[in-house]
Design an enzyme around this catalytic site. Structure first.
Site, PDB file in Angstrom:
ATOM      1  CE  LYS A  49      -3.371   2.852  17.697  1.00  0.00           C
ATOM      2  NZ  LYS A  49      -4.719   2.304  17.640  1.00  0.00           N
ATOM      3  CG  ASP A  77      -1.105   2.432   4.344  1.00  0.00           C
ATOM      4  OD1 ASP A  77      -1.902   2.203   3.416  1.00  0.00           O
ATOM      5  OD2 ASP A  77      -0.894   1.621   5.250  1.00  0.00           O
ATOM      6  CG  ASP A 130      -1.904  -1.083   1.268  1.00  0.00           C
ATOM      7  OD1 ASP A 130      -2.089  -1.736   0.225  1.00  0.00           O
ATOM      8  OD2 ASP A 130      -2.505  -1.322   2.330  1.00  0.00           O
TER       9      ASP A 130
END
Length: 360
Positions: free
Chosen positions: A162, A218, A110
């Site tokens: 994260k 992406d 991607d």
């Protein structure tokens, strides 16, 4: 050299386009997604590309046979019978990837960027460790898993998923180069390279980060696909400006296939890609969108932030916006408003879609 491109998965994020065509063959800026990567690999001396696939592989194989002949390289398919994650496909393709001492590339299919493969090879060979990960800078690192590494050498220390507090603004860009010894770490079972293999390599000081320059995206889901078009066309503006259209009615960066026909009094752009044999009638306004091959957009229609699939027919005075995505062979009647619709292949739309929804 060899390269493995991870094209498995069902492309669910890019539906309805991937219902009729495997994701690697969906065109991005008038070229199949995976071909951007394969051509860049061939330019740096990669002679064998392995595609790790899971579905619609017959269509992919036919297309790749043509491209392999054109580029004078070998392209093989490594077929998964069950999902193997991001590391398992390396074990499955072990026989293809072993055989000499050269390192090999592994790419997520991607990813669109400037593909600095030559610089990656030099960097990888200089640090003498087992693996190199391409990293790219992001504005909001809290959304991603970030990479923490020594700024002077590039040696990766750890990964933080994260982070709530700032530790780094660099994330994994999905482009890797490995020595063949990495294959000894991976069993033939569903395995995550990011969560299981990379942390162990970092602990052993066998993993380095290569900083990507220029744009990166992406493009595996519609909103990011459209953002990626803008980034890619801006790159083309600076590197190959002759590829962009300069006709009257063009605003900003626009890529037109030579076989596309544009009517009078149109306003096309910025960040628009028009595919082969597309017909745009008079008075149409297009911005931040792509119109895939063989589609017809009738007069006085307004399309913004949309992906129009192959062989679609859009009526007169239609307004379409808000990341609407049309699959293959969709027709939209005159004077309708489509606001964020995801419309499956072979459907005729006869009523406006005022709220984002999937139309089956």
């Amino acid at each position: 050299m060899r390269a493995l491109i991870l094209v498995g998965g069902y492309g669910t994020r890019l539906r309805p386009l991937t219902l009729t065509k495997p994701k690697p063959l969906v065109e991005f800026c008038n070229k199949p997604m995976v071909l951007h990567q394969i051509e860049a690999l061939a330019q740096v001396g990669v002679t064998h590309v392995i595609l790790a696939v899971s579905y619609l592989s017959d269509m992919l194989q036919r297309e790749m046979e043509v491209e392999a002949k054109r580029l004078n390289i070998k392209i093989s398919l490594s077929q998964e019978t069950e999902p193997l994650g991001t590391a398992g496909p390396l074990a499955l393709a072990r026989d293809h990837l072993q055989g000499d001492n050269d390192p090999f590339f592994v790419l997520n299919s991607d990813v669109i960027c400037e593909f600095p493969f030559e610089d990656m090879i030099k960097f990888h060979k200089n640090h003498h460790a087992e693996g190199t990960i391409c990293v790219t800078k992001v504005d909001e690192p809290s959304k991603y898993g970030v990479v923490v590494y020594e700024q002077t050498t590039g040696r990766i220390e750890r990964f933080v998923e994260k982070p709530r507090e700032y530790v780094s603004n660099k994330i994994n860009a999905g482009l890797y180069i490995f020595n063949s010894t990495i294959l000894d770490r991976i069993e033939l079972r569903p395995t995550s390279i990011e969560k299981e293999i990379f942390p162990a390599m970092a602990t052993e000081k066998q993993l380095y980060a290569f900083e990507l320059k220029g744009f990166w995206m992406d493009v595996g889901q519609p909103k990011d696909y459209l953002t990626g078009i803008g980034l890619y066309l801006n790159h083309v503006r600076h590197s190959q400006p002759e590829r962009l259209s300069r006709d009257s009615g063009i605003v900003g960066n626009v890529l037109l296939d030579p076989t596309a026909k544009i009517g009078e009094r149109c306003r096309i752009g910025p960040n628009v890609v028009v595919g082969p044999r597309v017909i745009i009638q008079d008075g149409v306004c297009l911005k931040n969108c792509t119109i895939l091959a063989d589609s017809l957009v009738k007069s006085h229609t307004w399309i913004a932030n949309c992906i129009i699939g192959w062989r679609c027919t859009i009526g007169q005075w239609v307004r379409m916006e808000n990341t609407t995505v049309l699959g293959l062979d969709v027709s939209v009647q005159d004077e309708l408003f489509i606001n964020g619709g995801v419309i499956l292949p072979h459907k005729a739309i006869t009523e406006s879609v005022t709220e984002p929804k999937i139309l089956i």
